[in-house]
Design a protein around this motif. Sequence first.
Motif, PDB file in Angstrom:
ATOM      1  N   SER A 199       0.853  -1.180   0.000  1.00 60.12           N
ATOM      2  CA  SER A 199       0.000   0.000   0.000  1.00 60.12           C
ATOM      3  C   SER A 199       0.895   1.237   0.000  1.00 60.12           C
ATOM      4  O   SER A 199       1.869   1.315   0.738  1.00 60.12           O
ATOM      5  CB  SER A 199      -0.894  -0.019   1.239  1.00 60.12           C
ATOM      6  N   LEU A 200       0.551   2.182  -0.829  1.00 53.13           N
ATOM      7  CA  LEU A 200       1.374   3.373  -0.980  1.00 53.13           C
ATOM      8  C   LEU A 200       1.244   4.281   0.238  1.00 53.13           C
ATOM      9  O   LEU A 200       0.148   4.683   0.601  1.00 53.13           O
ATOM     10  CB  LEU A 200       0.954   4.128  -2.241  1.00 53.13           C
ATOM     11  N   ASP A 201       2.346   4.574   0.865  1.00 49.35           N
ATOM     12  CA  ASP A 201       2.393   5.514   1.986  1.00 49.35           C
ATOM     13  C   ASP A 201       2.609   6.903   1.392  1.00 49.35           C
ATOM     14  O   ASP A 201       3.680   7.177   0.838  1.00 49.35           O
ATOM     15  CB  ASP A 201       3.526   5.147   2.939  1.00 49.35           C
ATOM     16  N   PRO A 202       1.621   7.795   1.496  1.00 46.98           N
ATOM     17  CA  PRO A 202       1.735   9.118   0.867  1.00 46.98           C
ATOM     18  C   PRO A 202       2.957   9.919   1.322  1.00 46.98           C
ATOM     19  O   PRO A 202       3.567  10.623   0.515  1.00 46.98           O
ATOM     20  CB  PRO A 202       0.439   9.825   1.272  1.00 46.98           C
ATOM     21  N   SER A 203       3.344   9.805   2.577  1.00 49.40           N
ATOM     22  CA  SER A 203       4.499  10.575   3.037  1.00 49.40           C
ATOM     23  C   SER A 203       5.797  10.025   2.451  1.00 49.40           C
ATOM     24  O   SER A 203       6.702  10.793   2.108  1.00 49.40           O
ATOM     25  CB  SER A 203       4.568  10.608   4.570  1.00 49.40           C
ATOM     26  N   HIS A 204       5.896   8.710   2.297  1.00 46.81           N
ATOM     27  CA  HIS A 204       7.083   8.130   1.673  1.00 46.81           C
ATOM     28  C   HIS A 204       7.149   8.516   0.200  1.00 46.81           C
ATOM     29  O   HIS A 204       8.216   8.867  -0.306  1.00 46.81           O
ATOM     30  CB  HIS A 204       7.096   6.609   1.805  1.00 46.81           C
ATOM     31  N   TRP A 205       5.998   8.435  -0.475  1.00 41.16           N
ATOM     32  CA  TRP A 205       5.970   8.809  -1.884  1.00 41.16           C
ATOM     33  C   TRP A 205       6.346  10.275  -2.057  1.00 41.16           C
ATOM     34  O   TRP A 205       7.125  10.620  -2.945  1.00 41.16           O
ATOM     35  CB  TRP A 205       4.613   8.543  -2.528  1.00 41.16           C
ATOM     36  N   SER A 206       5.814  11.134  -1.237  1.00 45.92           N
ATOM     37  CA  SER A 206       6.087  12.564  -1.342  1.00 45.92           C
ATOM     38  C   SER A 206       7.582  12.849  -1.216  1.00 45.92           C
ATOM     39  O   SER A 206       8.159  13.605  -2.011  1.00 45.92           O
ATOM     40  CB  SER A 206       5.304  13.321  -0.272  1.00 45.92           C
ATOM     41  N   ALA A 207       8.226  12.230  -0.249  1.00 39.20           N
ATOM     42  CA  ALA A 207       9.666  12.418  -0.059  1.00 39.20           C
ATOM     43  C   ALA A 207      10.439  11.852  -1.254  1.00 39.20           C
ATOM     44  O   ALA A 207      11.387  12.475  -1.738  1.00 39.20           O
ATOM     45  CB  ALA A 207      10.129  11.753   1.235  1.00 39.20           C
ATOM     46  N   TYR A 208      10.025  10.707  -1.721  1.00 34.97           N
ATOM     47  CA  TYR A 208      10.663  10.064  -2.874  1.00 34.97           C
ATOM     48  C   TYR A 208      10.532  10.934  -4.122  1.00 34.97           C
ATOM     49  O   TYR A 208      11.507  11.171  -4.842  1.00 34.97           O
ATOM     50  CB  TYR A 208      10.017   8.690  -3.080  1.00 34.97           C
ATOM     51  N   ALA A 209       9.334  11.426  -4.373  1.00 35.14           N
ATOM     52  CA  ALA A 209       9.086  12.257  -5.555  1.00 35.14           C
ATOM     53  C   ALA A 209       9.900  13.549  -5.498  1.00 35.14           C
ATOM     54  O   ALA A 209      10.476  13.960  -6.513  1.00 35.14           O
ATOM     55  CB  ALA A 209       7.598  12.562  -5.680  1.00 35.14           C
ATOM     56  N   ARG A 210       9.956  14.168  -4.342  1.00 34.30           N
ATOM     57  CA  ARG A 210      10.756  15.399  -4.206  1.00 34.30           C
ATOM     58  C   ARG A 210      12.229  15.115  -4.489  1.00 34.30           C
ATOM     59  O   ARG A 210      12.911  15.922  -5.113  1.00 34.30           O
ATOM     60  CB  ARG A 210      10.585  16.012  -2.819  1.00 34.30           C
ATOM     61  N   TRP A 211      12.708  13.968  -4.050  1.00 32.96           N
ATOM     62  CA  TRP A 211      14.091  13.577  -4.310  1.00 32.96           C
ATOM     63  C   TRP A 211      14.311  13.405  -5.812  1.00 32.96           C
ATOM     64  O   TRP A 211      15.312  13.866  -6.360  1.00 32.96           O
ATOM     65  CB  TRP A 211      14.402  12.296  -3.540  1.00 32.96           C
ATOM     66  N   CYS A 212      13.365  12.767  -6.496  1.00 37.61           N
ATOM     67  CA  CYS A 212      13.468  12.567  -7.944  1.00 37.61           C
ATOM     68  C   CYS A 212      13.365  13.892  -8.700  1.00 37.61           C
ATOM     69  O   CYS A 212      13.958  14.045  -9.772  1.00 37.61           O
ATOM     70  CB  CYS A 212      12.370  11.627  -8.431  1.00 37.61           C
ATOM     71  N   GLN A 213      12.650  14.844  -8.140  1.00 35.36           N
ATOM     72  CA  GLN A 213      12.432  16.127  -8.799  1.00 35.36           C
ATOM     73  C   GLN A 213      13.739  16.872  -9.057  1.00 35.36           C
ATOM     74  O   GLN A 213      13.856  17.618 -10.028  1.00 35.36           O
ATOM     75  CB  GLN A 213      11.490  16.991  -7.960  1.00 35.36           C
TER      76      GLN A 213
END
Length: 86
Positions: free
Chosen positions: A2-16
């Motif tokens: 299940s996708l954890d929104p806070s983990h995804w948010s941190a991951y996406a910002r890192w990829c950005q």
Amino acid sequence: MSLDPSHWSAYARWCQESFQECSFQEELIRECGGHADIAWAVHYHCRERSLDWLRATVPALDDARACDLIASGQADQVRECLMRFP
């Protein structure tokens, strides 16, 4: 998984951080259904082949195309797949 929104948010910002290198940002975001966060992660992993990856069948997505999943409201499946990339 299940996708954890806070983990995804941190991951996406890192990829950005590397997204500024993308020469086709608008097209990639559009292909990602307007989800810039997904575009960032796809570009981070696939670089110049990002659009190809979105349009290809992906075994990790049960042979679905990421662009089709996003268009049908299943963007979280694509996010989960991207977070599993090595």
